[in-house]
Design a protein around this motif. Structure first.
Motif, PDB file in Angstrom:
ATOM      1  N   ALA A   1       0.827  -1.205   0.000  1.00  0.00           N
ATOM      2  CA  ALA A   1       0.000   0.000   0.000  1.00  0.00           C
ATOM      3  C   ALA A   1       0.863   1.258   0.000  1.00  0.00           C
ATOM      4  CB  ALA A   1      -0.936  -0.009   1.206  1.00  0.00           C
ATOM      5  N   LEU A   2       1.874   1.284   0.850  1.00  0.00           N
ATOM      6  CA  LEU A   2       2.755   2.451   0.901  1.00  0.00           C
ATOM      7  C   LEU A   2       3.509   2.627  -0.408  1.00  0.00           C
ATOM      8  CD1 LEU A   2       4.184   1.965   4.501  1.00  0.00           C
ATOM      9  CD2 LEU A   2       2.591   3.750   3.761  1.00  0.00           C
ATOM     10  N   ALA A   3       4.009   1.538  -0.968  1.00  0.00           N
ATOM     11  CA  ALA A   3       4.737   1.616  -2.235  1.00  0.00           C
ATOM     12  C   ALA A   3       3.833   2.084  -3.368  1.00  0.00           C
ATOM     13  CB  ALA A   3       5.346   0.259  -2.575  1.00  0.00           C
ATOM     14  N   ALA A   4       2.555   1.727  -3.300  1.00  0.00           N
ATOM     15  CA  ALA A   4       1.614   2.123  -4.353  1.00  0.00           C
ATOM     16  C   ALA A   4       1.217   3.584  -4.256  1.00  0.00           C
ATOM     17  CB  ALA A   4       0.369   1.244  -4.286  1.00  0.00           C
ATOM     18  N   GLY A   5       1.495   4.204  -3.121  1.00  0.00           N
ATOM     19  CA  GLY A   5       1.170   5.617  -2.965  1.00  0.00           C
ATOM     20  C   GLY A   5       0.023   5.900  -2.024  1.00  0.00           C
ATOM     21  N   ILE A   6      -0.466   4.900  -1.318  1.00  0.00           N
ATOM     22  CA  ILE A   6      -1.516   5.137  -0.321  1.00  0.00           C
ATOM     23  C   ILE A   6      -0.905   5.898   0.847  1.00  0.00           C
ATOM     24  CG2 ILE A   6      -2.989   4.012   1.393  1.00  0.00           C
ATOM     25  CD1 ILE A   6      -3.650   1.889  -0.660  1.00  0.00           C
ATOM     26  N   ARG A   7      -1.576   6.954   1.253  1.00  0.00           N
ATOM     27  CA  ARG A   7      -1.073   7.808   2.327  1.00  0.00           C
ATOM     28  C   ARG A   7      -2.037   7.901   3.504  1.00  0.00           C
ATOM     29  NH1 ARG A   7       2.573   6.472   0.240  1.00  0.00           N
ATOM     30  NH2 ARG A   7       4.198   7.579  -0.912  1.00  0.00           N
ATOM     31  N   ASP A   8      -3.016   7.031   3.524  1.00  0.00           N
ATOM     32  CA  ASP A   8      -4.032   7.041   4.578  1.00  0.00           C
ATOM     33  C   ASP A   8      -4.393   5.581   4.871  1.00  0.00           C
ATOM     34  OD1 ASP A   8      -6.229   7.353   6.223  1.00  0.00           O
ATOM     35  OD2 ASP A   8      -7.306   8.725   4.899  1.00  0.00           O
ATOM     36  N   ILE A   9      -3.917   5.069   6.008  1.00  0.00           N
ATOM     37  CA  ILE A   9      -4.144   3.675   6.387  1.00  0.00           C
ATOM     38  C   ILE A   9      -4.753   3.645   7.782  1.00  0.00           C
ATOM     39  CG2 ILE A   9      -3.081   1.438   6.861  1.00  0.00           C
ATOM     40  CD1 ILE A   9      -0.858   2.162   4.903  1.00  0.00           C
ATOM     41  N   SER A  10      -5.939   3.052   7.886  1.00  0.00           N
ATOM     42  CA  SER A  10      -6.587   2.897   9.185  1.00  0.00           C
ATOM     43  C   SER A  10      -6.902   1.427   9.423  1.00  0.00           C
ATOM     44  CB  SER A  10      -7.879   3.713   9.256  1.00  0.00           C
ATOM     45  OG  SER A  10      -7.608   5.095   9.370  1.00  0.00           O
ATOM     46  N   PHE A  11      -6.791   1.033  10.675  1.00  0.00           N
ATOM     47  CA  PHE A  11      -7.101  -0.324  11.097  1.00  0.00           C
ATOM     48  C   PHE A  11      -8.435  -0.320  11.845  1.00  0.00           C
ATOM     49  CE2 PHE A  11      -2.571   0.442  10.879  1.00  0.00           C
ATOM     50  CZ  PHE A  11      -2.158  -0.565  10.026  1.00  0.00           C
ATOM     51  N   TRP A  12      -9.091  -1.472  11.883  1.00  0.00           N
ATOM     52  CA  TRP A  12     -10.392  -1.536  12.541  1.00  0.00           C
ATOM     53  C   TRP A  12     -10.181  -1.800  14.039  1.00  0.00           C
ATOM     54  CZ3 TRP A  12     -14.344   0.885  11.310  1.00  0.00           C
ATOM     55  CH2 TRP A  12     -15.618   0.547  11.742  1.00  0.00           C
ATOM     56  N   GLY A  13      -9.527  -0.823  14.670  1.00  0.00           N
ATOM     57  CA  GLY A  13      -9.112  -0.957  16.055  1.00  0.00           C
ATOM     58  C   GLY A  13      -7.673  -1.404  16.142  1.00  0.00           C
ATOM     59  N   PHE A  14      -7.159  -1.514  17.373  1.00  0.00           N
ATOM     60  CA  PHE A  14      -5.763  -1.929  17.518  1.00  0.00           C
ATOM     61  C   PHE A  14      -5.558  -2.998  18.580  1.00  0.00           C
ATOM     62  CE2 PHE A  14      -6.226   1.702  20.392  1.00  0.00           C
ATOM     63  CZ  PHE A  14      -5.573   1.295  21.542  1.00  0.00           C
TER      64      PHE A  14
END
Length: 412
Positions: free
Chosen positions: A300-313
């Motif tokens: 995802a980071l390599a593809a250019g995604i700059r917004d990553i959220s997890f469904w809790g931690f």
């Protein structure tokens, strides 16, 4: 994602029956409580200009001191679980309740975190009074009032919104799901929804949020066709959210990159919005899970995604459709799992490759220092990370994600 829906349980049981686990498992020394306090996802994300978020934040969780401590330590963004959905915010017509949302926003402001507005409309959580409206013009008026009241209250505080969530059938191939808004407004209802949302807050980024497109090509194409049509007609949409609820195995290598590139060509962003990883609770659970987190976040980071959220931690506050699965990066006692260190390593390596400082050796050293990886495996991990960095530097993310094999590293 709405919890406890029988639809999702059936969906993922069906998927579990057909999915194939492709990662090779090996003997793992069970992880002890390695120290995550000196490693921060948030710090590494900030170095690279990344939003790293925890979704599914119920305001009641903030009463848990450990939750309230780790959330801002590790993340620079948060989003509510269900508290923004219609029946929670406006349970009776004209009666708005912002108590829980205000608490989240105030917490985020106190800790310099962004807030994503999750769930303006979805297939669930509509109050009875709303679904009694059958006249299209009355529904448009109700949406305008609702969106304007909610979005204007949080303008400048919620910077991006999941305007519509899970608008297609579970596995795709059958078009838009016939939800309440579809039934009253017709098949072009999403164009109206996005226009109303844009009028309510012209400065906010507006996303459509969908599940399972990374697994099912037909659904992936349906979503693209819908979004490209909206863009071609000038409908104000700014991005696509991939929920990324993963079961048993990651998406095929390269799929996330293909998705991102297709929407980049339309001038849109892509975000990962609800990532978690659900596995059978066998002896290799934690290592396999770490590999999947590594694969997805790295690509995802390599593809250019700059917004990553997890469904809790933390698994303390998680929901799963696989009995015994532990889908998140911290266990129920807030100990970091291998998935945490794999995610941190993906962010750290990304900062190295993007010339923001550090080296693959530094990443390996940090993991050893914190006790995440045994000292004897430091050279092996360093070599793996160096190879991955070289691939990432040449744009070969598909190869890079295979370079680091967490099942070959003896974790403490």
């Amino acid at each position: 994602m709405e919890r406890h829906r029988l639809r999702n349980i059936r969906q993922f049981r069906a998927f579990t029956a057909t999915a194939v686990l492709t990662l090779v498992a090996s003997v793992l020394i069970p992880a002890t409580a390695a120290d995550a306090s000196v490693l921060s996802l948030r710090q590494k994300a900030a170095e690279a200009g990344i939003l790293i978020g925890s979704g599914a934040v119920n305001p009641a969780y903030l009463d848990d001191p450990k939750f309230a401590q780790i959330l801002p330590q590790q993340f620079n963004s948060l989003s509510p679980e269900n508290e923004l959905k219609w029946s929670f915010v406006q349970p009776e017509q004209g009666v708005f309740d912002f108590t829980k949302l205000d608490r989240l926003v105030d917490f985020a402001e106190d800790h310099d975190m962004a807030v994503k507005g999750h769930g303006l409309i979805s297939g669930c959580c509509n109050p009875a009074w709303l679904e009694q409206i059958v006249d299209p013009n009355q529904l448009r008026a109700a949406m305008t009032t609702h969106f304007t009241t909610v979005m204007s209250r949080y303008a400048g505080k919620m910077d991006r919104w999941d305007v519509a969530t899970e608008v297609f059938s579970t596995f795709g191939g059958t078009g838009l799901a016939p939800n309440y808004f579809y039934r009253v407004l017709g098949p072009d209802y999403l164009a109206e929804v996005f226009r109303i949302a844009h009028a309510a807050d012209p400065d906010a980024k507006l996303f459509i949020n969908e599940s399972l497109v990374e697994y099912y090509p037909a659904k992936r194409q349906e979503l693209y066709d819908l979004v490209s049509d909206l863009v071609s007609r000038g409908v104000p949409i700014h991005g696509v959210g991939l929920e990324t609820h993963l079961t048993l195995s990651p998406p095929d290598a390269g799929v996330i990159t293909e998705i991102v590139n297709s929407y980049k060509a339309l001038g849109l962003e892509v975000a990962i919005t609800e990532m978690d990883v659900h596995l059978n609770p066998d002896a290799n659970h934690d290592t396999t899970q770490a590999q999947i987190y590594w694969n997805v976040v790295s690509e995802a980071l390599a593809a250019g995604i700059r917004d990553i959220s997890f469904w809790g931690f933390t698994d303390k506050y998680s929901y799963t459709w696989i009995p015994g699965a532990r889908p998140l990066m911290f266990d129920a006692n807030y100990n970091p799992k291998p998935a945490f260190f794999a995610t941190w390593a993906a962010l750290a390596l990304h900062t190295c490759v993007s010339r923001r400082g550090g080296s693959a050796g530094d990443v390996a050293h940090a993991l050893v220092t914190t006790g995440a990886v045994g000292t004897g495996d430091a050279p092996k991990l360093r070599n793996m990370l160096t190879s991955a960095a070289n691939d990432l530097g040449t744009g070969n993310a598909k190869s890079a994600v295979t370079r680091v094999q967490w099942n070959q590293i003896r974790q403490r």
